[in-house]
Design a protein around this motif. Structure first.
Motif, PDB file in Angstrom:
ATOM      1  N   ARG A 145       0.848  -1.206   0.000  1.00 38.65           N
ATOM      2  CA  ARG A 145       0.000   0.000   0.000  1.00 38.65           C
ATOM      3  C   ARG A 145       0.878   1.250   0.000  1.00 38.65           C
ATOM      4  O   ARG A 145       0.626   2.200  -0.743  1.00 38.65           O
ATOM      5  CB  ARG A 145      -0.928  -0.023   1.219  1.00 38.65           C
ATOM      6  CG  ARG A 145      -1.863   1.146   1.338  1.00 38.65           C
ATOM      7  CD  ARG A 145      -2.830   0.986   2.516  1.00 38.65           C
ATOM      8  NE  ARG A 145      -2.222   0.505   3.748  1.00 38.65           N
ATOM      9  CZ  ARG A 145      -1.619   1.273   4.651  1.00 38.65           C
ATOM     10  NH1 ARG A 145      -1.549   2.573   4.480  1.00 38.65           N
ATOM     11  NH2 ARG A 145      -1.103   0.749   5.747  1.00 38.65           N
ATOM     12  N   ILE A 146       1.934   1.257   0.802  1.00 37.82           N
ATOM     13  CA  ILE A 146       2.869   2.393   0.830  1.00 37.82           C
ATOM     14  C   ILE A 146       3.564   2.519  -0.520  1.00 37.82           C
ATOM     15  O   ILE A 146       3.725   3.616  -1.053  1.00 37.82           O
ATOM     16  CB  ILE A 146       3.898   2.223   1.971  1.00 37.82           C
ATOM     17  CG1 ILE A 146       3.197   2.262   3.328  1.00 37.82           C
ATOM     18  CG2 ILE A 146       4.978   3.289   1.887  1.00 37.82           C
ATOM     19  CD1 ILE A 146       4.063   1.798   4.491  1.00 37.82           C
TER      20      ILE A 146
ATOM     21  N   GLU B 251       2.026   6.316  -7.048  1.00 39.21           N
ATOM     22  CA  GLU B 251       0.963   7.220  -7.502  1.00 39.21           C
ATOM     23  C   GLU B 251       1.405   8.685  -7.401  1.00 39.21           C
ATOM     24  O   GLU B 251       1.189   9.470  -8.324  1.00 39.21           O
ATOM     25  CB  GLU B 251      -0.305   7.004  -6.673  1.00 39.21           C
ATOM     26  CG  GLU B 251      -1.446   7.907  -7.057  1.00 39.21           C
ATOM     27  CD  GLU B 251      -2.661   7.736  -6.158  1.00 39.21           C
ATOM     28  OE1 GLU B 251      -3.571   8.580  -6.260  1.00 39.21           O
ATOM     29  OE2 GLU B 251      -2.712   6.792  -5.349  1.00 39.21           O
ATOM     30  N   VAL B 252       2.041   9.042  -6.292  1.00 39.46           N
ATOM     31  CA  VAL B 252       2.542  10.408  -6.133  1.00 39.46           C
ATOM     32  C   VAL B 252       3.561  10.712  -7.227  1.00 39.46           C
ATOM     33  O   VAL B 252       3.496  11.757  -7.882  1.00 39.46           O
ATOM     34  CB  VAL B 252       3.159  10.613  -4.726  1.00 39.46           C
ATOM     35  CG1 VAL B 252       3.925  11.934  -4.641  1.00 39.46           C
ATOM     36  CG2 VAL B 252       2.074  10.571  -3.656  1.00 39.46           C
TER      37      VAL B 252
ATOM     38  N   PRO C 132      -3.245  14.000   0.446  1.00 42.41           N
ATOM     39  CA  PRO C 132      -4.431  13.258   0.864  1.00 42.41           C
ATOM     40  C   PRO C 132      -4.220  11.749   0.781  1.00 42.41           C
ATOM     41  O   PRO C 132      -3.631  11.243  -0.162  1.00 42.41           O
ATOM     42  CB  PRO C 132      -5.514  13.712  -0.122  1.00 42.41           C
ATOM     43  CG  PRO C 132      -4.840  14.498  -1.176  1.00 42.41           C
ATOM     44  CD  PRO C 132      -3.457  14.808  -0.729  1.00 42.41           C
ATOM     45  N   GLY C 133      -4.669  11.062   1.804  1.00 42.43           N
ATOM     46  CA  GLY C 133      -4.585   9.610   1.831  1.00 42.43           C
ATOM     47  C   GLY C 133      -3.201   9.064   2.084  1.00 42.43           C
ATOM     48  O   GLY C 133      -2.966   7.865   1.903  1.00 42.43           O
TER      49      GLY C 133
ATOM     50  N   PRO D 218       5.047  12.559   5.008  1.00 44.79           N
ATOM     51  CA  PRO D 218       6.131  12.719   4.040  1.00 44.79           C
ATOM     52  C   PRO D 218       7.406  13.200   4.727  1.00 44.79           C
ATOM     53  O   PRO D 218       7.377  14.092   5.561  1.00 44.79           O
ATOM     54  CB  PRO D 218       5.593  13.757   3.058  1.00 44.79           C
ATOM     55  CG  PRO D 218       4.437  14.397   3.717  1.00 44.79           C
ATOM     56  CD  PRO D 218       3.951  13.489   4.794  1.00 44.79           C
ATOM     57  N   THR D 219       8.509  12.565   4.375  1.00 45.19           N
ATOM     58  CA  THR D 219       9.810  12.933   4.924  1.00 45.19           C
ATOM     59  C   THR D 219      10.737  13.309   3.776  1.00 45.19           C
ATOM     60  O   THR D 219      10.470  12.982   2.617  1.00 45.19           O
ATOM     61  CB  THR D 219      10.434  11.759   5.699  1.00 45.19           C
ATOM     62  OG1 THR D 219      10.666  10.680   4.778  1.00 45.19           O
ATOM     63  CG2 THR D 219       9.541  11.293   6.842  1.00 45.19           C
ATOM     64  N   ALA D 220      11.828  13.964   4.095  1.00 45.12           N
ATOM     65  CA  ALA D 220      12.800  14.362   3.075  1.00 45.12           C
ATOM     66  C   ALA D 220      13.364  13.134   2.354  1.00 45.12           C
ATOM     67  O   ALA D 220      13.538  13.138   1.143  1.00 45.12           O
ATOM     68  CB  ALA D 220      13.930  15.171   3.710  1.00 45.12           C
ATOM     69  N   ARG D 221      13.615  12.099   3.099  1.00 48.30           N
ATOM     70  CA  ARG D 221      14.182  10.879   2.520  1.00 48.30           C
ATOM     71  C   ARG D 221      13.192  10.226   1.544  1.00 48.30           C
ATOM     72  O   ARG D 221      13.568   9.785   0.462  1.00 48.30           O
ATOM     73  CB  ARG D 221      14.515   9.936   3.671  1.00 48.30           C
ATOM     74  CG  ARG D 221      15.403   8.825   3.353  1.00 48.30           C
ATOM     75  CD  ARG D 221      15.766   8.133   4.659  1.00 48.30           C
ATOM     76  NE  ARG D 221      16.627   7.017   4.402  1.00 48.30           N
ATOM     77  CZ  ARG D 221      17.119   6.250   5.341  1.00 48.30           C
ATOM     78  NH1 ARG D 221      16.854   6.482   6.602  1.00 48.30           N
ATOM     79  NH2 ARG D 221      17.887   5.255   5.039  1.00 48.30           N
ATOM     80  N   TRP D 222      11.929  10.160   1.942  1.00 50.59           N
ATOM     81  CA  TRP D 222      10.888   9.605   1.077  1.00 50.59           C
ATOM     82  C   TRP D 222      10.732  10.472  -0.174  1.00 50.59           C
ATOM     83  O   TRP D 222      10.607   9.962  -1.281  1.00 50.59           O
ATOM     84  CB  TRP D 222       9.567   9.502   1.841  1.00 50.59           C
ATOM     85  CG  TRP D 222       8.406   9.059   1.007  1.00 50.59           C
ATOM     86  CD1 TRP D 222       8.118   7.775   0.633  1.00 50.59           C
ATOM     87  CD2 TRP D 222       7.396   9.883   0.430  1.00 50.59           C
ATOM     88  NE1 TRP D 222       6.971   7.757  -0.137  1.00 50.59           N
ATOM     89  CE2 TRP D 222       6.511   9.045  -0.272  1.00 50.59           C
ATOM     90  CE3 TRP D 222       7.144  11.253   0.447  1.00 50.59           C
ATOM     91  CZ2 TRP D 222       5.401   9.530  -0.948  1.00 50.59           C
ATOM     92  CZ3 TRP D 222       6.032  11.727  -0.227  1.00 50.59           C
ATOM     93  CH2 TRP D 222       5.181  10.876  -0.923  1.00 50.59           C
TER      94      TRP D 222
END
Length: 152
Positions: free
Chosen positions: A77-78, A84-85, A118-119, A124-128
């Motif tokens: 899911r992640i 998607e982002v 959203p969702g 959210p992190t800098a690394r992500w």
């Protein structure tokens, strides 16, 4: 492929060795680590996203404890959300960025603007965000990834 890399590939056993994969579909410890790292998540961030303690993630990745049922679904899911982002950002850049697209990334979480995603299955992190940037760069020709200025 370079000649050296091609030569190395030829020295590999054929077929590649079969490894023990859990028959019940659970993730293997190394699979969890590889996916976590590809998502740009620390063990702490994954633990938070899965609503478990850091020790659980450490135990799973080290093989000290089996990875529970359902973790694969949560991690997928992640992964799907991250993809998607990245896909939406790539589509936006392809449509609006012009000939010299730029993607700004952050060195520290404190440097990031507040992102209302959203969702989102995790904050959210800098690394992500840097992992997202890498995915966007795969789809946007000529994309330049630049560092954002540090907040003081």
């Amino acid at each position: 492929m370079s000649e050296d890399l091609a030569a190395w590939a030829q020295t590999r056993p054929q077929p590649l060795p079969v490894v023990q994969v859990p028959a019940d579909g659970r993730m293997t410890p190394i699979e969890l680590r590889v996916v976590r790292e590809a998502l740009g998540l620390s063990r702490e961030q994954l633990a938070e996203a899965l609503n478990v303690g850091l020790r659980s993630v450490d135990d799973w990745e080290s093989g000290r404890r089996p990875i529970p049922d359902g973790v694969r679904d949560d991690v997928e899911r992640i992964e799907a959300y991250t993809a998607e982002v990245a896909d939406q950002l790539a589509a936006h850049l392809l449509e609006h960025a012009g000939p010299d697209p730029v993607f700004e990334v952050y060195d520290r979480d404190a440097d990031m603007p507040g992102l209302d995603l959203p969702g989102a299955p995790l904050p959210p992190t800098a690394r992500w965000w840097r992992a997202v940037a890498y995915r966007v760069a795969e789809d946007v020709p000529g994309l330049r990834i630049v560092g954002a200025p540090r907040r003081t």
